[in-house]
Design a protein around this motif. Structure first.
Motif, PDB file in Angstrom:
ATOM      1  N   ILE A   5       0.858  -1.180   0.000  1.00  0.00           N
ATOM      2  CA  ILE A   5       0.000   0.000   0.000  1.00  0.00           C
ATOM      3  C   ILE A   5       0.900   1.238   0.000  1.00  0.00           C
ATOM      4  CG2 ILE A   5      -1.837   1.192   1.276  1.00  0.00           C
ATOM      5  CD1 ILE A   5      -2.517  -1.683   0.255  1.00  0.00           C
ATOM      6  N   ASP A   7       1.146   4.546   1.240  1.00  0.00           N
ATOM      7  CA  ASP A   7       0.424   5.210   2.334  1.00  0.00           C
ATOM      8  C   ASP A   7       0.631   6.731   2.256  1.00  0.00           C
ATOM      9  OD1 ASP A   7      -0.564   6.145   4.699  1.00  0.00           O
ATOM     10  OD2 ASP A   7       0.274   4.537   5.925  1.00  0.00           O
ATOM     11  N   PHE A 249     -10.239  -1.323  -5.332  1.00  0.00           N
ATOM     12  CA  PHE A 249      -9.020  -1.484  -4.535  1.00  0.00           C
ATOM     13  C   PHE A 249      -8.759  -2.944  -4.164  1.00  0.00           C
ATOM     14  CE2 PHE A 249      -6.938  -1.503  -0.336  1.00  0.00           C
ATOM     15  CZ  PHE A 249      -5.791  -0.795  -0.635  1.00  0.00           C
ATOM     16  N   GLU A 250      -9.792  -3.633  -3.691  1.00  0.00           N
ATOM     17  CA  GLU A 250      -9.576  -4.995  -3.163  1.00  0.00           C
ATOM     18  C   GLU A 250      -9.027  -5.943  -4.226  1.00  0.00           C
ATOM     19  OE1 GLU A 250      -9.451  -5.893  -0.091  1.00  0.00           O
ATOM     20  OE2 GLU A 250     -10.043  -3.872   0.528  1.00  0.00           O
ATOM     21  N   LYS A 253      -5.350  -4.537  -5.649  1.00  0.00           N
ATOM     22  CA  LYS A 253      -4.161  -4.655  -4.789  1.00  0.00           C
ATOM     23  C   LYS A 253      -3.530  -6.059  -4.869  1.00  0.00           C
ATOM     24  CE  LYS A 253      -5.909  -5.920  -0.270  1.00  0.00           C
ATOM     25  NZ  LYS A 253      -6.546  -5.504   0.938  1.00  0.00           N
ATOM     26  N   THR A 260      -2.410   3.169  -4.088  1.00  0.00           N
ATOM     27  CA  THR A 260      -2.850   4.119  -3.054  1.00  0.00           C
ATOM     28  C   THR A 260      -4.273   3.763  -2.618  1.00  0.00           C
ATOM     29  OG1 THR A 260      -3.694   5.647  -4.732  1.00  0.00           O
ATOM     30  CG2 THR A 260      -1.466   6.045  -3.926  1.00  0.00           C
ATOM     31  N   PRO A 261      -4.547   3.809  -1.320  1.00  0.00           N
ATOM     32  CA  PRO A 261      -5.918   3.576  -0.852  1.00  0.00           C
ATOM     33  C   PRO A 261      -6.757   4.854  -0.937  1.00  0.00           C
ATOM     34  CG  PRO A 261      -4.453   3.891   1.023  1.00  0.00           C
ATOM     35  CD  PRO A 261      -3.601   4.029  -0.214  1.00  0.00           C
ATOM     36  N   GLY A 265      -4.703   8.121   0.559  1.00  0.00           N
ATOM     37  CA  GLY A 265      -3.692   8.041  -0.495  1.00  0.00           C
ATOM     38  C   GLY A 265      -3.340   9.426  -1.002  1.00  0.00           C
TER      39      GLY A 265
END
Ligand code: NAD
Length: 284
Positions: A5, A7, A249-250, A253, A260-261, A265
């Motif tokens: 990730i 962050d 995202f899920e 990733k 980036t979340p 992000g």
């Protein structure tokens, strides 16, 4: 492959602390305390949150923040007068008019952006500053793309020679400027938008994907090439009220090298770059 990730929240806090220390040092050397003026017109709830977060970040880093709120029907002339007053105020080095301006009234965003002195345009939206970016010259750069470039550097992608970058979205505040900045770092850049024929095929070919669309989870995880870096700019409110990005995202990733979340992000990096631009405007 180890997924990681990116962050933005942690990185932005580090940068904000660096800025706080720089300001302490600068003040001790006799430099002026950097000052940002924020102008909010109307009562759009999202804009209120954005401006509040920017103001808090200013105060925590030791910048001066002057803030003014105008009623939605204040009108273009009153807004321009306020901008002009900050243009002439030597304690103010950066001016931010929170966009969008209220709809259905006589506001002209382009004229407002042109009225801010280019050297106080810490959002980097003045046509002269956008032109400077196109020519590769130094000038305030838009905060969101500037923050994305710092995130890419953090991901080990400072030089993008030989890499293919796909930007989804062609706005003046994200899509177009990030495409120019990626090009400046030697990426081969494709800009996709609502009329692009085969978005999936474009994204499948990308080493770096930047999604700035505003459509929840438009970019599917299966489209991400293994090992690609994914930057999700989108801020969308899901049916459950939670924030979601433009990328799923899920699933993404699982394939991305770095991603980036949302939240946590790009958003926090935008604020850190606003502080950075204001300090640069005050001292350079
Ligand atoms: P915008 O709303 O001005 O434009 C959206 C772009 O997406 C357009 O260029 C359009 O052509 C493209 N688009 C729309 N539908 C598409 C589709 N189906 N396929 C491909 N392209 C499509 O864009 P903006 O102002 O750059 O905002 C984009 C998103 O980024 C929004 O969710 C916004 O909230 C968010 N945003 C976040 C930050 C931040 O700090 N994190 C900053 C700015 C914007």
């Amino acid at each position: 492959m180890e997924n990681q990730i990116l962050d933005g929240k942690a990185l932005s806090l580090r940068i904000r602390e660096e800025i706080r220390l720089e300001i302490l040092t600068g003040l001790a050397e006799g430099k002026p305390r950097p000052g940002l003026a924020t102008i909010l017109v109307g009562q759009d709830p999202a804009s209120e949150v954005y401006v509040r977060n920017k103001r808090r970040a200013c105060e925590a880093a030791g910048l001066v923040n002057e803030h003014i709120e105008l009623p939605a029907d204040a009108g273009q002339q009153q807004l321009l007068q306020q901008v002009q007053a900050y243009n002439e105020d030597p304690a103010i080095h950066g001016i931010l008019v929170q966009l969008p301006l209220p709809k259905g009234l006589d506001y002209d965003e382009n004229q407002v952006l042109k009225t801010i002195l280019p050297e106080k345009d810490v959002d980097g939206f003045h046509p002269l500053n956008q032109g400077a970016l196109m020519q590769g010259n130094l000038a305030p750069r838009p905060c969101t793309p500037k923050g994305i470039m710092v995130l890419l550097k953090e991901a080990g992608l400072e030089d993008l020679s030989g890499k293919k970058a796909v930007v989804v979205g062609r706005s003046n505040i994200v899509g177009k400027p990030i495409a120019l900045m990626l090009l400046e770092r030697n990426a081969t850049v494709t800009i996709c938008h609502s009329r692009t024929k085969d978005l999936e095929a474009e994204i499948k070919s990308a080493d770096v994907v930047v999604a700035a669309v505003g459509v929840p989870q438009l970019v599917r995880g299966e489209w991400i090439r293994p090992g690609a870096t994914v930057i999700d700019v989108g801020i969308n409110r899901g049916a459950d009220g939670k924030l979601v990005g433009d990328v799923d995202f899920e699933t993404a990733k699982k394939t991305a090298r770095k991603i980036t979340p949302v939240p946590g992000g790009v958003g926090p990096m935008t604020i850190a770059m606003l502080l950075r631009n204001t300090v640069e405007a005050a001292w350079n």
